[in-house]
Each structure stands twice: as structure tokens, then as C-alpha cells.
Scaffold this motif. Structure first.
Motif, short mmCIF file in Angstrom:
data_model
loop_
_atom_site.label_atom_id
_atom_site.label_comp_id
_atom_site.label_asym_id
_atom_site.label_seq_id
_atom_site.Cartn_x
_atom_site.Cartn_y
_atom_site.Cartn_z
N UNK A 74 -94.02 -2.50 -23.83
CA UNK A 74 -95.24 -2.85 -23.09
C UNK A 74 -95.14 -4.29 -22.59
N UNK A 75 -94.64 -5.18 -23.42
CA UNK A 75 -94.49 -6.60 -23.02
C UNK A 75 -93.50 -6.74 -21.87
N UNK A 79 -92.50 -7.60 -16.18
CA UNK A 79 -91.95 -7.14 -14.90
C UNK A 79 -93.06 -6.97 -13.86
N UNK A 80 -94.20 -6.47 -14.27
CA UNK A 80 -95.33 -6.32 -13.34
C UNK A 80 -95.82 -7.68 -12.87
N UNK A 81 -95.88 -8.63 -13.76
CA UNK A 81 -96.30 -9.99 -13.39
C UNK A 81 -95.30 -10.61 -12.43
N UNK A 116 -103.13 -14.80 -10.78
CA UNK A 116 -102.88 -15.22 -12.16
C UNK A 116 -104.17 -15.55 -12.91
N UNK A 117 -105.24 -15.85 -12.20
CA UNK A 117 -106.51 -16.14 -12.88
C UNK A 117 -107.04 -14.93 -13.65
N UNK A 177 -100.98 -15.72 -21.64
CA UNK A 177 -99.52 -15.85 -21.65
C UNK A 177 -98.95 -15.67 -20.25
N UNK A 178 -99.37 -14.63 -19.55
CA UNK A 178 -98.84 -14.33 -18.23
C UNK A 178 -99.38 -15.30 -17.17
N UNK A 179 -100.59 -15.79 -17.38
CA UNK A 179 -101.15 -16.81 -16.49
C UNK A 179 -100.30 -18.08 -16.57
#
Length: 125
Positions: free
Chosen positions: A5-6, A11-13, A26-27, A32-34
Motif C-alpha cells: 500500500x505504501x 507511486x501515485x504521489x 499536495x495540500x 508524509x506524502x505532502x
């Protein structure tokens, strides 16, 4: 399963970032992904700044080289005197060099008056 999942989220990000990194998507991402997105933005900005600095340095070096050539005087490898060689090219226009000064002058007195009037684009009222 959690690792998968991570990886998918990463990959989606990354895919969203590559599609349009300027959108503030990103907001809406988890912290973590932001932060990851913001890191990519900073890296891209740094690369762009470095590329601009390299281009500016190259331009400055070219200007300094040209200035040193003009300041080197008559002993330089570039001559400021025009050449009379018909095969020589003018570096600005890439056309053959002019033989003499008289080639640049036009003598309109040799043209018959009739021809001058008919060649004139301006008509008299």
C-alpha cells in the motif's frame, strides 16, 4: 500488505507530481506524502537555479572573452581592417566583401530621367 500500500501510495504521489507539480494537490495528501512532494519541489527549484547559474556563467565567460579580444589591440588575431579579398566573407552578413569604397556609392545621374520617374513608387498629384 502494508508495504504494498505504501509503495502504491508513493507511486501515485509521484505520478501526480509528474503530471503537474505546480498544482497544490499536495495540500490534500497525508503529511508524509505532502513533505515528500515539497522535497521534490525544492529539488526541482534547486536544479533550475543551478542550470540558470551555469547558463549565466557561460554567457559571462563569452562576454569576457569577447571583451578581451577587443581590448587586445592590433596584435590580436581578429583584424578590424576590412579585407579586399572577394572570397572573404563579412561575419555579420555572410556576403562577399566589397572591393572598394566606390562600390558602396550609387550614382543616380547615370540613370535616365524617364527610368527614375517610372521606378518611383510615389505618384505626384
Amino acid at each position: 500488505k502494508k508495504k504494498m500500500v505504501s509503495v502504491n501510495n508513493y507511486l501515485a504521489t509521484k505520478a501526480m507530481y509528474q503530471m503537474d507539480s505546480k498544482l497544490p494537490i499536495y495540500n490534500n495528501l497525508p503529511p508524509f506524502f505532502r513533505d515528500l512532494w515539497k522535497t521534490w519541489l525544492k529539488e526541482a527549484e534547486l536544479e533550475q537555479t543551478e542550470a540558470q547559474l551555469a547558463q549565466d556563467k557561460e554567457r559571462q565567460d563569452d562576454i569576457l572573452r569577447l571583451l578581451s579580444l577587443t581590448e587586445s589591440g592590433p596584435n590580436s588575431s581578429i583584424s578590424s581592417k576590412p579585407t579586399n579579398d572577394k572570397t572573404a566573407e563579412n561575419p555579420l552578413t555572410s556576403s562577399p566583401a566589397v572591393d572598394s569604397e566606390s562600390d558602396n556609392e550609387y550614382n543616380f545621374d547615370d540613370i535616365p530621367l524617364q527610368t527614375r520617374k517610372s521606378a518611383s513608387p510615389v505618384s505626384t498629384p
